[in-house]
Design an enzyme around this catalytic site. Sequence first.
Site, PDB file in Angstrom:
ATOM      1  CD  GLU A  80      -3.182   0.590   2.124  1.00  0.00           C
ATOM      2  OE1 GLU A  80      -4.128   1.358   2.213  1.00  0.00           O
ATOM      3  OE2 GLU A  80      -3.086  -0.452   2.818  1.00  0.00           O
ATOM      4  CD  GLU A 127      -4.552  -0.285   9.075  1.00  0.00           C
ATOM      5  OE1 GLU A 127      -5.197   0.084   8.092  1.00  0.00           O
ATOM      6  OE2 GLU A 127      -3.755  -1.254   9.052  1.00  0.00           O
TER       7      GLU A 127
END
Length: 926
Positions: free
Chosen positions: A509, A781
């Site tokens: 990502e 996260e």
Amino acid sequence: MYIISSNRLATVILTILFLVSCSSTQNNTPPYNIPPQELVVSEQFKNPIGFYDATPSFSWKLAQNKNIKKQTAYSIVVASEPELLPNNADLWESGKVESEQTLFVKYKGKKLSSRQKVYWQLKFWDQDKKASAWSEVSNFELGLLHNSDWQAKWISLPKVDKAKSPNTNKTSYKVQYLRKEFTLDSKIESARLYITAKGLFEAEINGIKVGDDVMAPGWTPYNKRIETLTYDVIDHLQDGSNAIGISLAEGWYAGRLMLRGYPKVSPKVMCQLEVKYTNGNVKTFITDESWKATQEGPIVYAGIYDGEQYDERKEQKAWSLTSFDAASWQKVVAEDIETQISLTPKRHNTVKSVQELGPVAITEIDKGVVIFDMGQNMVGVPRIKLPMNKDGILKIRFAEMLQQDGRMYTKNYRGAVSTDYYTAKEDGQIEYQPTFTFHGFRYVELSGFSANATPDKSWVTGVVQHSNYNLNVEFNSSHEKLNQLQSNIIWGLRGNTLDIPTDCPQRDERAGWTGDAQVIAPTSFFLGDVHSFWMSWLQSVRNDQDEDGAVPVMVPSLGGRLRAGAGWSDVITIVPWETYQRTGDIGVLEENYASMKKWVGFYQSNAKDHIVKMFTHGDWLQPYSTHKRDERFGITSNKLIITAHYAHSVNLTAQAARVLGFESEAKEYELLFHAIRDVFQNSFFDTQGRIIEGPETQTAYLLALAFDLLDDELAQKAVPHLLEQIKLTDNHLRTGFLGTPLLPLVLDKIGEIELMYEILFKDTYPSWFYSINQGATTMWERWNSYTHKDGFNKGGMNSFNHYAYGAIGRWMYERIAGIKPIKVGYKEIEIAPIPGGPLTSAAATYNSPYGKVSSSWKIVDKQFNLDIIVPPNTTAQVFVPGNTQESIKVNGVEFESNSDIKLLRKTNKAFVFKVNPGIYSFKTNY
């Protein structure tokens, strides 16, 4: 390293006091003669070359001297040669300007052009109208500002081959090596190498590496803008024959990326070497068809996600020297510069290797397989130094966490192979550091080294890499976990500012998610000197904005269906406004105002009766979410989230219009804001201030209160419902990416400081300390990406370096330490610490645009002690908590008002002072 101890802070303060007392007598210079300090241009660049801005602004600071309180006037002189200063400036003389302004004074002289070197100097007049000495001469040198300045062409091999990563089907372009020999026939005065790539480059001249940048030139919307770099290479050149070599990798341009996959493009490079002789002649050498290249070099492949493969057996010694025989190399093909792509000098600092870490432990998990623990989750590359056998292949793997059996946990890397390989040419010691990739990791696993070797900590060094900026804040408290949180916040920012603001640095990502960026931006300005970083990336946001105003949720855009999303795309209004507030730079509003308007227009075009139909990621990763479609999106009403952000962007655009002097537009946007607010209230709240659209959530109430979307009466009614939602969770947060940064701000706004302290200091899930209890050294996260009890979160999205939840840092510095801007750029400062929770002390020093601001408090024997530093050319409102029925001491004596400090008022909890620049110590009963 980033947390300042109480003893160290006391040392810092004493040092400043000492310097202040000494500076007035240094070199027998009277205090009013001390020149301006820290001269910079535009977004805090000091003496740059290859500069992007032909209409720069000038900023400076006043020395933090007890006799210098403020500036009343300044004079700037600008010249084409240093010897013309200060009396014969040929480009611009501002004259004596009666003004306190020391930030972003705009250049108003003769037009500047590419390559031009400019020198400038200034002096100021203090509060007593006395002139300072002239500053030292500063300078900046412009790069190639226009495509027309380039004679060079894009070059590459006619056919660029790919190589496959060992044991996988992932492919990357093989690195190209390109070279050219040239002759210099006169004595050199100066030499500049202008260079860029569609991909990543590293240049050498006569065997010497050019610069110390990594992952250059960086990542921009390549179809609109490619950044160029300038290097002073006079020391690389020699009389007669010379050689230049460039290695070229795929990078972000041609490698596979999330959503995009492999693009149908291949890497190319372009450079222009301009040599000025002492006789005034200029000779230019460019990339063109005369260059030669090969892919048969030691870096077999290199990719952003998958790592690098280096084969020492393929090294071509001296390939960038004139002695090298390149007869077997191929001719390159050359392409003209595209007119639709703007070539512009890089606008923010390049990525550099900024720090090195050594392992804290090593573990042999299998015969010949060793894991090195760096002790800190970091971003960068390893430097490996160990013994190898001939033709042996060293495998280097990376992980942020270990499994419970002690082995590497790489599931969260998803499709990113993130593995480096090194093949040895012969028996002996090798030293290797990857060139064209980076990794997010705490653990490094090595296998394939010499079987007779005993693993040693010296084998691995962690090289930390990120965009090169200075750290701005030092913070410390009496609570160990709060100090660890501060460290985690800083490491989270560092790991996700590698050329662009990324969501995470480790998996497949590493993208410029706009929601994450707008969430962390306010805190980032405390942490680092990131002004130019955000300005440059905002230019990319504008590049990627569609004609209809849509802003992608990732910038640079990776295409796909995610071309706009509420709460994410609002970055184009939120970050410009926050940048202006933190720096005082009106230029960020001037540059972005048109795009702010376009984004509001996109909302309007998708609205019916001010309710917008649009995509949003919602309150991303809200804990305990039971979203019927996808639990990651949270349970707060999407319609409410979208409307709230619509109103917020309209409000910020109205404020920007007012700052810029567009009064009629400001009024139009204010009317629109109030119309949206009316609809918001009527659609989502009942008359008692309770949510009626979707589930009641903390985030729903926080959005309404933070963005002022309820009238005063309804807002007062909504507050108990918010507190009820918090109480239902045993005073834990239930917020995701959008709600979390608003939680401390709203609780502060409604006077619930103790409640915020309780939430902050929670140890149980979900909380900031919960991840610390599980061993976190960066922000995560999810609040529970890993637990000692249950292992790794089975819902995925387990990045262990995600900076969004680090947004709590803003509240830590503004409320716990108490440093907050009242006026833009910290022209007026609030120093208002409020103790709470288990804390008995806290301290912060912040490098503001005007100079060092410091706030250090402690409670000892029921007395509150506060030491502060207020920089020159500012004023501060200082709130000192204490028993206001009793006296207060200032600088060791009972308070008496004087020209530098005045008591404005007493509240039932604090003394409120207005203070001029200086150093102050307060003591009162608490």
